[in-house]
Design an enzyme around this catalytic site. Structure first.
Site, mmCIF file in Angstrom:
data_model
loop_
_atom_site.group_PDB
_atom_site.id
_atom_site.type_symbol
_atom_site.label_atom_id
_atom_site.label_comp_id
_atom_site.label_asym_id
_atom_site.label_seq_id
_atom_site.Cartn_x
_atom_site.Cartn_y
_atom_site.Cartn_z
ATOM 1 N N ASP A 1 0.849 -1.058 -0.177
ATOM 2 C CA ASP A 1 0.014 -0.127 0.052
ATOM 3 C C ASP A 1 0.883 1.081 -0.138
ATOM 4 O OD1 ASP A 1 0.750 0.354 2.590
ATOM 5 O OD2 ASP A 1 -1.012 -0.134 3.692
ATOM 6 N N ASP B 1 -7.861 -7.207 0.683
ATOM 7 C CA ASP B 1 -7.219 -7.511 1.693
ATOM 8 C C ASP B 1 -7.985 -7.135 2.991
ATOM 9 O OD1 ASP B 1 -5.734 -5.059 3.139
ATOM 10 O OD2 ASP B 1 -6.756 -4.450 1.429
ATOM 11 N N CYS C 1 -14.437 -27.787 7.482
ATOM 12 C CA CYS C 1 -13.134 -27.107 7.208
ATOM 13 C C CYS C 1 -11.947 -28.390 7.235
ATOM 14 C CB CYS C 1 -12.509 -26.312 8.216
ATOM 15 S SG CYS C 1 -11.080 -25.561 7.769
ATOM 16 N N CYS D 1 -8.782 -27.812 6.791
ATOM 17 C CA CYS D 1 -7.181 -27.235 7.059
ATOM 18 C C CYS D 1 -6.521 -28.127 8.071
ATOM 19 C CB CYS D 1 -7.215 -25.760 7.508
ATOM 20 S SG CYS D 1 -7.744 -25.456 9.286
ATOM 21 N N CYS E 1 -8.156 -28.024 11.679
ATOM 22 C CA CYS E 1 -9.280 -28.648 11.978
ATOM 23 C C CYS E 1 -8.996 -30.231 11.557
ATOM 24 C CB CYS E 1 -10.370 -28.113 10.853
ATOM 25 S SG CYS E 1 -10.805 -26.479 11.399
ATOM 26 N N HIS F 1 -6.231 -21.153 10.678
ATOM 27 C CA HIS F 1 -7.694 -21.627 10.271
ATOM 28 C C HIS F 1 -8.595 -20.675 9.496
ATOM 29 C CE1 HIS F 1 -11.771 -22.942 10.097
ATOM 30 N NE2 HIS F 1 -11.998 -21.798 10.919
#
Lengths: 390, 390
Positions: A94, A284, A322, A324, A327, A353
């Site tokens: 940015d 973002d 989930c 991931c 998880c 997560h």
């Protein structure tokens, strides 16, 4: 020499699925960019960002933070931000304008730029379009943001118009400084990294707070200067959510169709899906990382506060849908215990997560647009979010 | 039903290389156990502990901490500590005696046990050999430690003798309670996990502070009760380092040759190598994790304080001889920047590297014993540590 190439491959209503080709690889859009403020996405290793369950293709770095610490000399001497932090995929930086406004003890805004006190050491600093472009060239990021002024979300018409016109003039100066720096080969990334093709890309930012006439004028003026992509700034800064969507509804369809559209600093998973439905390609937000550190999990059934005593003996993962690595391995009971014990691993696991959930949501968004099922995806996604009822 | 089997495969002087077979897999010794106080090795994910550059085969859990929070009901309901935290490899739990002594607001030691105030919520608690064995059975750890009393490192002969004799009586009560609990099938691990063969193992602890006559008597009495392994406790608690090695020099050769010898709470990398040279097989210590969080890296050339300004622009890894994932990717300059910015990732990266260095050192120790080169390894290792000169 094209810095970025953007190609829409499928469209479902206003929702677009495309490919953004940067000098550091291809990024499928709509895309969520984890925020790496000070050269690190807080609480997570780069190996995890690259792992299959996250697979973040682009992250954001904050010019303001990196400029103040470690400083540009350190990063330039390391060969640019990618080399300094050890990340080979795409980086967007940015301009620093928003952080001066939200973090610095702002002293003065003049036509020339902004004077403020550093939040790190209290020293007096000056940031302008030219300085911001110089810093971002030194960082060697792949996508550079023009330097803007952000009006408060509830600013009146007159104040916003003054601010928006200043942003336009700063945007023009950003473009001029950027072009000069590119021609002077000031881009550390390209100078230092062998085999890196293409110059940095530059995105312009549309301002105008909640005033649609000013937003339209800002967009026209920004497009007239000409950029590789266009961002909507100054949203999610305290205004009502309906105001945010009113602005997107009005502005997004008027933005160039063949350029990426980036909604800055937004938002919750439902915000992302709703903004995609309105034609946005890039996002973002600090929510997955920041809220992870304070004990909040984003799940397919809504938010889950891990401090809640109801999870004390709950052997289920944070999100039963989930896949991931958190998880697959850990229970709510365990993550709650870590959080209540003040253990770092609580923030580490929740951050992982949450990022997985945000990135996986965008994966679902992209697939559904390509298969023409986005309206169904959107409906079911939103329906499930209310299921948790927490 | 053998709980652990221990087999010496090579010996070089007093240094031993062996294999400790627990009910959760084989562990090559000498071995370093990362400390997972409250059910987490601070600052690192289990996936990293299992990764090739660390490959920790056994970690330690603290009975005192886990008993107070989240409490035994929560862990028992999860199916034991392994299931609660998501770790399938071996776990050793200490008895809680040392933590009562060092952390709790100790109220009273009686023949029966210790009364103290919890450091978590201030409530009055009572820990005894029987309670410690019950808690460790509920945790379902693979190696259980007998409940002991730890005399201060500089305690006089009379005070130490009194404390040592109390430890012996508590050790006998630990054995009796442990045997009863095993016969009652109270071991959560074995009850809950299918296919887990073998009962928990129980280690006795030798006390006696710096008094060699008391150490010898403590050893004799402990061996007479009979355990699966033997630990030397009450060292590295404030005494001179020479005192620690005098005790190990005297006690280790008298310990049963066919049982693992565990030096509790020790130490620096050089302490580990020196203790191996004196016949020790197992170690645990918080140094790599705790010091990592406060900015200290252990390297093959000695300690490195990452806060030091000399690393500001240093593109070298923490340790040029290290092949861990942190050293392969990140520079001193970057880790220093993270630390100075208060970023979590500083502690995460330093913890990972430090554990890699400790575990890799033990790998080198084992290989050199097997190849008969341990004296050379020891000499070169110690020589290199002075090279950094920091």
């Amino acid at each position: 020499m094209k810095p970025v190439h953007f190609h829409i491959e499928a469209q479902d209503g206003e929702a677009r699925a495309g490919v953004l080709t940067t000098r550091r690889g291809q990024i499928e859009t709509p895309v969520f960019m984890p925020v790496g403020t000070a050269g690190t996405v807080k609480g997570i290793r780069f190996e995890e960002l690259e792992s299959a369950d996250l697979d973040a293709r682009i992250i954001l770095g904050n010019t303001y933070h990196l400029w103040l610490r470690p400083g540009i000399d350190v990063i330039r001497s390391a060969g640019g931000l990618h080399r300094f932090i050890g990340w080979d995929r795409a980086l967007l930086t940015d301009s620093g304008g928003f952080q001066v406004w939200s973090l610095g003890a702002l002293r003065k805004i003049t036509e020339e730029g902004t004077e403020f006190r550093s939040h790190v050491d209290g020293s007096l600093k000056f940031l302008s379009p030219e300085v911001s472009m110089e810093v971002q060239a030194a960082l060697g990021s792949d996508i550079v943001m023009a330097f803007d002024e952000c009006a408060p979300g509830k600013a009146g018409h007159e104040e916003t118009e003054r601010s928006m016109n200043l942003t336009t003039r700063w945007t023009k100066r950003s473009k001029d400084a950027f072009d000069r720096l590119q021609s002077e080969d000031a881009d550390t990334g390209r100078r230092e990294v062998e085999g890196l093709s293409g110059r940095q890309a530059l995105f312009g930012i549309v301002q105008g707070a909640s005033h649609l006439d000013l937003r339209r004028r800002s967009l026209e003026q920004t497009v007239e200067i000409g950029f590789d992509g266009y961002a909507i700034g100054g949203l999610s800064v305290g205004e009502e959510k309906s105001v945010m969507f009113d602005v997107i509804d009005d502005v997004a369809p008027r933005m160039p169709k063949d350029k990426p559209r980036y909604l800055m600093g937004v938002g919750t998973p439902e915000d992302l899906v709703e903004a995609v439905a309105r034609g946005i390609d890039m996002f973002d937000c600090v929510l997955p990382t920041r809220n992870g550190r304070t004990g909040q999990a984003f799940t397919s059934r809504g938010k889950l506060n891990i401090k809640n005593a109801q999870w004390t003996n709950d052997s289920r993962p944070l999100d039963e849908s989930c896949r991931c690595s958190v998880c697959r391995r850990h229970s709510r009971a365990y993550v709650r215990h870590l959080y209540m014990s003040g253990e770092m691993l609580a923030g580490i696991l929740l951050t992982h997560h949450n990022l997985a959930f945000f990135l996986d949501t965008m994966r679902g968004v992209r697939q559904s647009i390509r298969s023409g099922d986005f309206p169904k995806f959107r409906r079911e996604f939103t329906g499930r979010l209310d299921a948790n009822g927490e």
